[in-house]
Every structure is written in structure tokens, then in C-alpha cells.
Design an enzyme around this catalytic site. Structure first.
Site, PDB file in Angstrom:
ATOM      1  CB  THR A  32      -0.955   0.059   1.213  1.00 50.74           C
ATOM      2  OG1 THR A  32      -0.261   0.576   2.357  1.00 50.74           O
ATOM      3  CG2 THR A  32      -1.551  -1.299   1.506  1.00 50.74           C
ATOM      4  CG  ASP A  56      -4.347   8.917   4.184  1.00 51.21           C
ATOM      5  OD1 ASP A  56      -3.793   8.499   5.211  1.00 51.21           O
ATOM      6  OD2 ASP A  56      -4.614  10.113   3.995  1.00 51.21           O
ATOM      7  CG  ASN A  83       7.100   0.683   6.851  1.00 48.93           C
ATOM      8  OD1 ASN A  83       8.032   0.838   7.628  1.00 48.93           O
ATOM      9  ND2 ASN A  83       7.053   1.297   5.671  1.00 48.93           N
ATOM     10  CB  SER A 134       7.531   0.389  17.359  1.00 49.60           C
ATOM     11  OG  SER A 134       7.504   1.368  18.374  1.00 49.60           O
ATOM     12  CE1 TYR A 148       8.618   8.399  14.407  1.00 50.59           C
ATOM     13  CE2 TYR A 148      10.231   7.995  16.142  1.00 50.59           C
ATOM     14  CZ  TYR A 148       9.616   7.620  14.962  1.00 50.59           C
ATOM     15  OH  TYR A 148       9.998   6.451  14.332  1.00 50.59           O
ATOM     16  CE  LYS A 152       7.067   5.055  15.132  1.00 47.38           C
ATOM     17  NZ  LYS A 152       6.369   4.205  14.139  1.00 47.38           N
TER      18      LYS A 152
END
Length: 272
Positions: A32, A56, A83, A134, A148, A152
Site C-alpha cells: 500500500t 491513506d 510500516n 515502531s 514522535y 511510538k
């Protein structure tokens, strides 16, 4: 025996690299990307072995449609590599509401939607492997990457819980936790906050602390990821790169020492 793998964010970086490696060895890949033209080279080289899907991950309905399409097309999905994501660089004070929400929408909620879509398929199969990309920053933190880091940490908390919930269905869960690698994560894919000069010294120290050797070579991860996919008993936490392990070990050792230092106070707070 060949496997069928669904990879989100397969247009560049780790996603593209791992998709090629899997196709090269004879696996089937549903790939994708937001821009499906970025997958043309895979289609031209590997033909029917690859199914390109425009997606998306922020669109939950589209996610379920895409995952079900991939399952119907190939007949099963053995492995999910979640991912899709991006990096947001900047101090927490600098971060706008829109930037913070966009970071969590893609890195956490997008991953959640794909995970929710794949579970019924793997549960019905009685097998499957959900691999969440991650970061070692889901275990430790670095300055000027606060949102960020948070995204994670959320992914890690979600996935550890997921592993305990789906184990009885024959579904395995792994978290790939890389240190920094020379991908687009810190380049074209990254978002920068509007700088506040008071944080300039912290940003400078952060930049100076990273040597060329700090950044791993993305191509070197391929063999490790293939081993993870093929493992009969894959780990829940899977560090990538030589920086991740010593960094995590140091932080966790310090964390345990701090818990120990405050143990009596903490225990007394229980009340009985």
C-alpha cells in the site's frame, strides 16, 4: 513455502526495501501507498506477485476495504508489516495542535486501524504474524522528538496488549524497534516545527551527538527482517541496529535503580 505479506507505507524506505526482498525470494506482497505510482517499479519487475493498493491509513473505512481486498485477491494474509508513519522533529512547546494530531493519526491510529482490520482475517485462518514497525524511541526517548516518541510509546503499549489478546488465536505479534537509519524518515518524509530560539542549544547538542556511524544502513536490515518473518517463535520486541541495544540497556538499568531507590515510599503508598 511462500507467504503472503501486506505492507503499508511501501512506497519508500523500509517498506519498499522489505517488499522487494520478499518478492525477490518468491513471496506475494500486497503493497500500500498513498501514491500508487510509486509502486510501478515493483509491478513491472514482479508482476502478479505484487498487488498495489492506494491507501491513506488515516482513513479507517479505506483501510478495512484495502485489507479485505488484499485477502480476497491472494486468498490469505500470513504477515502484516504495519510500516506507514513519519517523523516529527521539534520541541514539545513548538509543536502545533495540527502537527501533534497528524503525528498520532498516522503513527498510532493508522496502525490501529490496519491492526483491527487484519485480526478477523488471521483469527479465521488460525494463524498470522502482525509486525508493527515502531522504534527504539518507543522504549527510550530523545529530545526534540517528543510527539514522535509518544506515538511510538503508544504503539508499543497497544501491541504488547494485543499480543496477550490474540495469542490463543494463533496470531503472533512483533515490534520492530530500529535506531536511526538513513531512510527518508529524517529527510523528505519528516515534518519540522517552527523553531523557538530558546531550544537552539538543545537541538545543536542533539545534532552534534549523532555521528555518521549512528545511522544504520537500511539495506542491512533485510536479512534480519526475513529471519523475523520466518521465525517459529518470533520475539515481541525486536531491536534493529547497534545503537538501540546499549541505549535501551542503559535507560532500563537507570529506571530500575530509580524504582529501587523509591521502593519503600511506593510500597507504603499502597495503604495496607
Amino acid at each position: 513455502m511462500s507467504k503472503t505479506i501486506l505492507i503499508t507505507g511501501a512506497s519508500r524506505g523500509f517498506g519498499k526495501l522489505w517488499a522487494k526482498a520478499l518478492l525477490e525470494r518468491g513471496d506475494k506482497v500486497a503493497a500500500t501507498a498513498r501514491n500508487i505510482e510509486d509502486l510501478n517499479d515493483l509491478v513491472q519487475t514482479y508482476g502478479d506477485a505484487v498487488l498495489p493498493i492506494r491507501l491513506d491509513v488515516n482513513d479507517r473505512e479505506a483501510v478495512f476495504t484495502a485489507v479485505n481486498h488484499a485477502n480476497k485477491h491472494f486468498g490469505r494474509i500470513d504477515v502484516l508489516i504495519n510500516n506507514a508513519g513519519f517523523g516529527l522533529f521539534g520541541a514539545i512547546e513548538e509543536t502545533t495542535e495540527q502537527q501533534a494530531r497528524a503525528q498520532m493519526e498516522t503513527n498510532f491510529f493508522g496502525l490501529l486501524w490496519v491492526t483491527q482490520a487484519i485480526i478477523p482475517i488471521m483469527r479465521e485462518q488460525g494463524s498470522g504474524h502482525i509486525i508493527q514497525v515502531s522504534s527504539f524511541l518507543g522504549l527510550v526517548t530523545l529530545p526534540v522528538l517528543g510527539i514522535y516518541n509518544a506515538s511510538k510509546y503508544a504503539v508499543n503499549g497497544l501491541s504488547e496488549t494485543l499480543a496477550s489478546e490474540v495469542k490463543s488465536f494463533g496470531i503472533k505479534v512483533s515490534l520492530i524497534e530500529p535506531n536511526g537509519f538513513s531512510t527518508d524518515w529524517s529527510g523528505a518524509s519528516a515534518v519540522q516545527t517552527e523553531p523557538n530560539e530558546v531550544y537552539a542549544p538543545i537541538k545543536q547538542a542533539f545534532a552534534e551527538g549523532a555521528t555518521p556511524d549512528s545511522w544504520g544502513k537500511p539495506e542491512a536490515t533485510t536479512n534480519a527482517v526475513l529471519q523475523l518473518i520466518d521465525a517459529e517463535n518470533p520475539p515481541l520486541h525486536f531491536l534493529l541496529g547497534k545503537i538501540a541495544y546499549p541505549g535501551v540497556k542503559q535507560v532500563y538499568s537507570e529506571r530500575l535503580a530509580e524504582f529501587e531507590a523509591w521502593k519503600e515510599v511506593s510500597t507504603e503508598a499502597h495503604g495496607h
